[in-house]
Design an enzyme around this catalytic site. Structure first.
Site, PDB file in Angstrom:
ATOM      1  N   SER A 290       8.135   8.722   0.288  1.00  0.00           N
ATOM      2  CA  SER A 290       8.745   7.954  -0.804  1.00  0.00           C
ATOM      3  C   SER A 290       8.193   6.539  -0.858  1.00  0.00           C
ATOM      4  O   SER A 290       8.599   5.748  -1.720  1.00  0.00           O
ATOM      5  CB  SER A 290      10.266   7.876  -0.605  1.00  0.00           C
ATOM      6  OG  SER A 290      10.838   9.146  -0.655  1.00  0.00           O
TER       7      SER A 290
ATOM      8  N   ARG B 215      -1.660   7.947   5.500  1.00  0.00           N
ATOM      9  CA  ARG B 215      -0.536   8.825   5.860  1.00  0.00           C
ATOM     10  C   ARG B 215      -0.971   9.748   6.999  1.00  0.00           C
ATOM     11  O   ARG B 215      -2.138  10.153   7.075  1.00  0.00           O
ATOM     12  CB  ARG B 215      -0.149   9.650   4.628  1.00  0.00           C
ATOM     13  CG  ARG B 215       1.071  10.540   4.786  1.00  0.00           C
ATOM     14  CD  ARG B 215       2.351   9.762   4.851  1.00  0.00           C
ATOM     15  NE  ARG B 215       3.527  10.595   4.587  1.00  0.00           N
ATOM     16  CZ  ARG B 215       4.766  10.208   4.845  1.00  0.00           C
ATOM     17  NH1 ARG B 215       5.016   9.004   5.351  1.00  0.00           N
ATOM     18  NH2 ARG B 215       5.778  10.994   4.560  1.00  0.00           N
TER      19      ARG B 215
ATOM     20  N   THR C  70      10.327   2.323   8.629  1.00  0.00           N
ATOM     21  CA  THR C  70       9.501   1.862   7.510  1.00  0.00           C
ATOM     22  C   THR C  70       9.674   0.369   7.258  1.00  0.00           C
ATOM     23  O   THR C  70      10.735  -0.210   7.507  1.00  0.00           O
ATOM     24  CB  THR C  70       9.857   2.670   6.232  1.00  0.00           C
ATOM     25  OG1 THR C  70       9.796   4.057   6.518  1.00  0.00           O
ATOM     26  CG2 THR C  70       8.947   2.346   5.077  1.00  0.00           C
TER      27      THR C  70
HETATM   28  N1  GLY Z   1       9.066   7.703   6.126  1.00  0.00           N
HETATM   29  C1  GLY Z   1       9.662   7.716   4.892  1.00  0.00           C
HETATM   30  C2  GLY Z   1       8.738   8.075   3.808  1.00  0.00           C
HETATM   31  O1  GLY Z   1       7.519   8.091   4.002  1.00  0.00           O
HETATM   32  O2  GLY Z   1       9.208   8.361   2.735  1.00  0.00           O
END
Ligand code: GLY
Length: 563
Positions: free
Chosen positions: A448, A95, A376
């Site tokens: 998410s 991340r 995503t």
């Molecule tokens: N980019 C959407 C998430 O990480 O939830």
């Protein structure tokens, strides 16, 4: 309220016109499922070249960064959940992190939040983590040299590929924002400023050169070398705060997956800073208290009970969830006792109001550990040796921040928008957050993304995840429910009608495929129902009749391939 995730879901159906035929494939030696056939082929090629499921996943990720670059790429982040042939379980956290200079007031102008600045341009960008994750996975679990996989993806970038209708529609929808950045405009728009169309060949020469530089010199080129320096210079010239030092500090985190059970099946998913795994398990713990099988997966009673469970989990998400290195995330959220307590609040005869988060047991002293040592895209791979991978990767919203660092072809994310830029102010997905997800230097924004593995008696039987902001959690959950409660194979588990409730706004979003009778019954129960043509995009690999089977979402243009 900005409703990017809803527009995204609707657009997918508008451009495809109708759902594609089931893109399901069988195989015995290996399996790959992604949203884009060229990327699926890259994964299959890696398997056939002697690679394992981890190599296949890396090949998919690198190629998706070329052929599906509006969703994911080296300028974004990723989570990867793995079950290796030796039975070990891993969660790799790639991340993004907030720059060291990021403060809670980064997006406030005279005290007023300005979400545009967390969504487009220099300030929207977090330190990208996907490359560090892929390099870690390759070094520790792969079999093929990553340079070979980079070179294969570079060839796709330099030769070009034909844009599909979905890619072309995303270009059209974001053309104005893309045009604001010269290096971005030069790649994604024609010289006359109009977007490339479906069927046009997109050649990405700079991106190919970046992949080749990485193949030659490794991730140092990105994190400590020319890419970090060029980004630093561009940020300084364009009002950003991201620096070369932020890149140099970036590390992939190796986490314990979050684990639970559902009716005896084992769930292995992604821990904080994803909210996905925690809430998939929390919702399953609530639903274990109801006999869903008896209701059928298209009944209003089924949709009602699952919705009531979703609402409570998303209320908890808004309060409790954040990067565990910065905010304590209570492990009690995934306890069976808490699931039972929330289940007792649910009424079968009507929708209930949920005023806020619950209080999980031992809320303050048993918390998820941090580091232990959409938009995503999700892809799944598996091989006959027993390596299974679920990986979700993202730049966040389409084309991320829209920033390409000149000369590199690499699009940068806008994942800073996944922080709560101020308590109660919704992000691009309409999600609200609290102090747990406030901006802090070096912190990872809440996600998410839910790359999840389902095991039975210790053996993997499903790798699944999805794209589409918070609907990722609902899509992943529904695929698991359809597998466990209704015995559906992966293709059917992804095909079934979807629905989603994220607590705020108090709306139940359902696919029209649920049918008018069910939708009317849900309204009669008191739900505010919003009907969508389609929701999300999930991919899965599973087991059917003793063999591997891959399934790409029939709502999109993806594919599965095995051998
Ligand atoms: N980019 C959407 C998430 O990480 O939830």
């Amino acid at each position: 309220m900005n409703r990017v995730w809803l527009r995204w879901g609707m657009l997918l159906t508008m451009v495809t016109g109708a759902w594609a035929a089931d893109p399901v494939a069988p195989g015995r030696r290996g399996m790959v499922a992604t949203v884009q056939p060229v990327a699926t082929q890259a994964g299959l090629d890696a398997l056939k070249a002697g690679g394992n499921a981890v190599d296949a996943a890396i090949a998919c990720a690198l190629t998706l960064g070329v052929v599906d670059g509006h969703n994911s790429g080296l300028g974004g982040g990723a989570f990867m959940t793995l079950r290796l042939a030796d039975g070990s379980l891993w969660a790799l956290d790639g991340r993004e992190t907030a720059p060291a200079a990021a403060r809670t007031d980064l997006y406030l102008t005279n005290g007023t939040p300005d979400p545009r600045r967390s969504q487009d341009g220099a300030l929207a960008v977090g330190v990208p983590g996907e490359l560090a994750l892929l390099a870690y996975a390759s070094t520790n679990f792969g079999r093929l040299p990553m340079s070979r996989l980079l070179e294969a993806a570079a060839r796709v970038a330099s030769n070009g590929f034909a844009l599909d209708r979905h890619y072309a529609s995303r270009l059209d929808a974001t053309r104005q924002e893309l045009a604001a950045f010269p290096a971005t405009r030069a790649i994604f728009l024609k010289p006359n400023g109009t977007p490339w169309q479906a069927g046009d060949r997109l050649v990405q020469t700079d991106l190919a050169a970046s992949y080749r530089a990485l193949a030659g010199t490794g991730p140092e080129w990105f994190y400590r070398g020319p890419f970090a320096q060029r980004t630093d210079a561009w940020m300084k010239a364009n009002g950003g705060v991201l620096s070369a030092a932020d890149f140099a500090r970036y590390t992939v985190r190796v986490l314990d997956p979050v684990q639970g059970t559902y009716r005896g099946w084992e769930i292995v998913s992604f821990p904080p800073p994803s909210s996905g795994g925690v809430h998939v398990i929390e919702i399953l713990n609530i639903l274990e208290n109801f006999d869903l099988r008896a209701l059928g997966d298209r009944s209003p009673e089924f949709v009602h009970l699952v919705t009531e469970a979703m609402k409570r989990a998303f209320a908890d998400r808004a309060h409790w969830l954040g990067d565990p290195d910065f905010a304590p995330v209570p492990m009690g959220l995934i306890s069976k006792a808490y699931g039972q307590e929330l289940a007792r609040q649910i009424r079968r005869d009507r929708a209930t109001g949920v005023s806020g988060s619950g209080v999980p047991p031992r809320a303050t002293n048993e918390v998820f550990a941090g580091d232990i040592s959409r938009h995503t895209t999700h892809f799944s791979t598996a091989d006959a040796e027993g390596n299974w991978v679920a990986c979700t990767a993202s730049l966040n919203t389409s084309f991320g921040s829209k920033v390409v660092i000149p000369g590199t072809g690499i699009l940068l994310n806008n994942h800073m928008d996944d922080f709560s830029i101020q308590p109660g102010i919704p992000n691009a997905f309409g999600l609200v957050g609290a102090a747990a997800n406030a901006i802090a230097p070096g912190k990872r924004p809440l996600s998410s993304m839910s790359p999840t593995l389902l095991l039975r008696n210790g053996r993997p039987v499903l790798s699944v995840g999805a794209a589409g902001g918070p609907t990722i959690i609902s899509q992943t959950l529904l695929a698991i429910l359809r597998t466990v409660d209704f015995g559906q194979p992966p293709g059917d588990a992804l095909r079934g009608p979807r629905f989603h409730h994220q607590w705020r706004p108090d709306e139940l979003h359902v696919e029209a495929a649920l049918g008018d009778t069910v939708i009317a019954a849900l309204r009669a129960l008191g739900h505010t129902v919003v009907v969508e043509p389609s929701l999300g995009a999930a991919q899965a690999v599973g087991i059917e009749a003793g063999a591997l089977v891959g399934a790409a979402d029939p709502r999109g243009e993806g594919s599965a391939a095995g051998w």
